[in-house]
Structure formats: C-alpha cells, structure tokens
Enzyme design. Structure first.
Site, PDB file in Angstrom:
ATOM      1  N   TYR A  55       0.826  -1.199   0.000  1.00  0.00           N
ATOM      2  CA  TYR A  55       0.000   0.000   0.000  1.00  0.00           C
ATOM      3  C   TYR A  55       0.867   1.259   0.000  1.00  0.00           C
ATOM      4  O   TYR A  55       1.524   1.590   0.991  1.00  0.00           O
ATOM      5  CB  TYR A  55      -0.935   0.020   1.198  1.00  0.00           C
ATOM      6  CG  TYR A  55      -1.864  -1.177   1.286  1.00  0.00           C
ATOM      7  CD1 TYR A  55      -2.137  -1.970   0.179  1.00  0.00           C
ATOM      8  CD2 TYR A  55      -2.463  -1.522   2.497  1.00  0.00           C
ATOM      9  CE1 TYR A  55      -2.986  -3.063   0.264  1.00  0.00           C
ATOM     10  CE2 TYR A  55      -3.314  -2.610   2.592  1.00  0.00           C
ATOM     11  CZ  TYR A  55      -3.563  -3.380   1.474  1.00  0.00           C
ATOM     12  OH  TYR A  55      -4.400  -4.462   1.574  1.00  0.00           O
ATOM     13  N   HIS A 122       0.483 -11.884   1.127  1.00  0.00           N
ATOM     14  CA  HIS A 122      -0.485 -11.074   0.395  1.00  0.00           C
ATOM     15  C   HIS A 122      -0.955 -11.776  -0.882  1.00  0.00           C
ATOM     16  O   HIS A 122      -2.133 -11.719  -1.241  1.00  0.00           O
ATOM     17  CB  HIS A 122       0.147  -9.718   0.054  1.00  0.00           C
ATOM     18  CG  HIS A 122      -0.820  -8.621  -0.180  1.00  0.00           C
ATOM     19  ND1 HIS A 122      -0.467  -7.300  -0.141  1.00  0.00           N
ATOM     20  CD2 HIS A 122      -2.146  -8.623  -0.460  1.00  0.00           C
ATOM     21  CE1 HIS A 122      -1.521  -6.536  -0.386  1.00  0.00           C
ATOM     22  NE2 HIS A 122      -2.554  -7.321  -0.587  1.00  0.00           N
ATOM     23  N   SER A 201     -12.870  -5.337   0.988  1.00  0.00           N
ATOM     24  CA  SER A 201     -13.825  -4.711   0.056  1.00  0.00           C
ATOM     25  C   SER A 201     -15.260  -5.158   0.324  1.00  0.00           C
ATOM     26  O   SER A 201     -15.998  -5.499  -0.609  1.00  0.00           O
ATOM     27  CB  SER A 201     -13.438  -5.006  -1.396  1.00  0.00           C
ATOM     28  OG  SER A 201     -12.211  -4.406  -1.729  1.00  0.00           O
ATOM     29  N   PRO A 202     -15.709  -5.133   1.586  1.00  0.00           N
ATOM     30  CA  PRO A 202     -17.060  -5.599   1.886  1.00  0.00           C
ATOM     31  C   PRO A 202     -18.150  -4.661   1.390  1.00  0.00           C
ATOM     32  O   PRO A 202     -19.323  -5.044   1.359  1.00  0.00           O
ATOM     33  CB  PRO A 202     -17.063  -5.691   3.417  1.00  0.00           C
ATOM     34  CG  PRO A 202     -16.067  -4.656   3.846  1.00  0.00           C
ATOM     35  CD  PRO A 202     -14.988  -4.701   2.798  1.00  0.00           C
ATOM     36  N   ARG A 205     -15.767  -1.856  -3.116  1.00  0.00           N
ATOM     37  CA  ARG A 205     -14.947  -0.757  -3.631  1.00  0.00           C
ATOM     38  C   ARG A 205     -15.768   0.522  -3.842  1.00  0.00           C
ATOM     39  O   ARG A 205     -15.593   1.250  -4.819  1.00  0.00           O
ATOM     40  CB  ARG A 205     -14.234  -1.185  -4.915  1.00  0.00           C
ATOM     41  CG  ARG A 205     -13.400  -2.453  -4.714  1.00  0.00           C
ATOM     42  CD  ARG A 205     -12.657  -2.868  -5.947  1.00  0.00           C
ATOM     43  NE  ARG A 205     -12.039  -4.174  -5.780  1.00  0.00           N
ATOM     44  CZ  ARG A 205     -10.873  -4.414  -5.167  1.00  0.00           C
ATOM     45  NH1 ARG A 205     -10.198  -3.413  -4.661  1.00  0.00           N
ATOM     46  NH2 ARG A 205     -10.394  -5.647  -5.071  1.00  0.00           N
ATOM     47  N   GLY A 206     -16.693   0.730  -2.889  1.00  0.00           N
ATOM     48  CA  GLY A 206     -17.512   1.932  -2.897  1.00  0.00           C
ATOM     49  C   GLY A 206     -18.842   1.784  -3.599  1.00  0.00           C
ATOM     50  O   GLY A 206     -19.679   2.695  -3.536  1.00  0.00           O
TER      51      GLY A 206
END
Length: 331
Positions: A55, A122, A201-202, A205-206
C-alpha cells in the site's frame, strides 16, 4: 493503558482497512487528515488495523507508524508481505524466503514496532511452494517478529496445504454481496480449520454505498478503471441492481454500506470485515454496522437484489485474475 490484543478473535468484527489512505483509489489522503482519521478510529473503538507493504509501496505502513504507534496497546496490527515494490519500481509478487524476510524487516522499521500481530502472505507466488513461503513465516513467528500467520486470495486447497505446514489463523479475501467466490469453498474451509475469514472490500470498492462512484470521473491512477465491473458494458446493469439495495437502505433507515456490512457479518460467526474509508462520517457509520441485527426478510431481500446473477462482469481483468488463487464460479 488498554490491555494488549493477542488474537484476531479478540477484536471487534468491524476492523479498518487502511489501504485507501495511501493507495489504489486515486490521490492519497493528506497525512494530517489520515492521522486524524486513524486516531478517530481508535477513539470509536476500532481495534483491528490492516495494512500492507504494497500500500503506497510502504507509505501506508509508515503512516501507521507515525499516526498510532503511541497507542499500540489499543489495537491488533495486521500487515502483509509477498507483494511489494520491485527493483524496477513496479508491483512484484515474490514469495521466496529471502524476500519475505527482507520485507518483514522493512515493515517492522516503517511501523516502528518489534512485532506484527498478524502477518499475511499477500499473494501466493505460484513459482514457490506454498509450504516454503509459510515455513518462512513460521520461522519469523518463532523469532518473535510476527504473531499469527495469514493468507490472502487463496483457494481452499491451498489453505489446507499451508495449514499442514503451520496453522493459518486468518484468510483475507474479497467478499460482499457482489463478490460471492468465497462461498464456493474457502468460507467452509476456514470454519473447519478454525481460521478467521477476513472480508476485504465488503462494500464493493464503494459500490455498495449511498453514493456509487462514477466510472467516468475516476482518475487514471484509480485501480477501478481496470476492473471490468466498472466498465461501460457492465456498469449500468450493476448500478441498477445496487439502486434496489439503496431503496432498502432508505426504507430501513440504515446506510447502504451498513446493510452491506451487516450482510457480510451475518454469513458466519468466523467472519470479520475490514472496510476502508477516508471519511470520518463513514468511519463511524461503518463501525455501527457491527451492532445491526437485520431481519431474515431484509437479509433475503439484499441477497435477491445483489448477487452473482444480478452483478455483471468478473471482479478482475484476466492479468490480475491469473495472479490469484481463489476459486471461480463456472459459467
């Protein structure tokens, strides 16, 4: 001083994914704003912070080191190795022992700590046996540098192989109403093996929010630009499905994101969710979702509105899909 958290099972079921403060969705959050948000999260009761070497190519770990390590006993710290900045300045997947050791040592330095509570691989580097990468993480655990071992974006079969080498405490994979792949096998495998399933990402992603992103307004560096579900041939149908969910949110008095999070948590007691946000308002709203007790009728309605049949397009493009190991639905 708060009691130190020793296991992911000690944490609240809503944690904070810190990625989008430094990475992935466009311009990074100004440092002062990010510091305020992270400390506000701890004030609200968040006690599980999730970061990674990838990140911002280390910037997110550095941010956490500056922002919250003076409150280290208040939260469970998770980070990730195996995907990071390569020598050419581009993203690299490398699961070799020497790479994992180096990235762990760099993470400890950036975070300003001697121990990371949960350390994930990851991505599985498919050129390296999973047992070899997990064995290296087990050595790091023995040395006291990390606590629990986790995996990200792996299949149930790979999880079982890894678990035979060393117990796996957590598996982190995308899971939401619009991404159901974990339901094929890995959710059940985690339950069977006693591993926590961590849903990233529950809120899609918006997308599963009251204000869906407009794909035409995403900046070039936003990774959603390369995701099929945000592209013109799929987006209109996806928006229509989610507008139905937004109507349920208005009727029930919750935010769309709260409904999305409550649905994820309803899928099993071994599941936790780590939504990310740059908004303090959303930070508080998301945390409240852990206390929602949606009726069976509402859960069923959400399930009917947003599912693998109503959402169009794969979650990743072909190149990214080749890098992960999760099960995929057949057509």
């Amino acid at each position: 001083m708060a009691k130190a958290l020793t296991a992911l099972t000690d944490t609240c079921r809503i944690g904070l994914g810190c990625m989008n403060l430094s990475h992935a969705y466009g311009v990074s959050t100004p440092e002062a704003d990010a510091v305020r948000l992270l400390n506000r999260a701890l004030d609200l009761g968040y006690n599980h912070l999730d970061t990674a070497a990838l990140y911002g190519f280390g910037a997110n770990e550095t941010l956490l080191g500056k922002a919250v390590m003076h409150r280290r006993d208040e939260f469970f710290l998770a980070s990730k190795c195996g995907m990071f900045k390569g020598p050419d300045g581009k993203r690299l997947i490398d699961g070799r022992p020497e790479a994992l050791r180096r990235v762990c040592d760099e993470a400890l330095q950036r975070l300003g700590v001697e121990h990371i509570d949960l350390y994930y691989l990851h991505r599985w580097d498919k050129s390296v046996p999973i047992e070899e990468s997990v064995g290296t993480l087990a050595d790091l655990k023995q040395e006291g540098k990390i606590g629990a071992i986790g995996l990200s974006e792996v299949s149930a079969a790979t999880l079982r192989k890894a678990h035979r080498e060393h117990p796996i405490a957590a598996v982190q994979t995308e899971y939401s109403l619009w991404t159901r792949n974990p339901e094929i096998a890995v959710l059940d495998a985690c339950r069977e093996l006693g591993a926590t399933f961590v849903a990233f990402s529950p809120v899609a992603r918006g997308m599963l929010t009251d204000a869906m992103p407009d794909p035409d307004r995403l900046i070039d560096s936003d990774l959603r630009r390369n995701m099929p579900r945000f592209q013109a041939e799929h987006f209109a149908a996806n928006r229509q499905a989610i507008e139905g969910m937004q109507a349920v949110a208005k009727r029930t008095g919750y935010t769309t994101a709260q409904l999305a999070l409550a649905w994820v948590l309803s899928r099993g007691e071994h599941i936790v969710a780590i939504p990310g946000t740059t908004s303090q308002v959303h930070l508080e709203e998301n945390f409240q979702a852990k206390d929602l007790n949606l009726s069976a009728d509402v859960l069923a309605e959400l399930d009917r509105l947003v599912n693998r049949d109503t959402i169009h397009g794969p979650r990743y493009n072909a190149a990214t899909q080749a890098e992960i190991d999760t099960e995929e639905f057949t057509a």
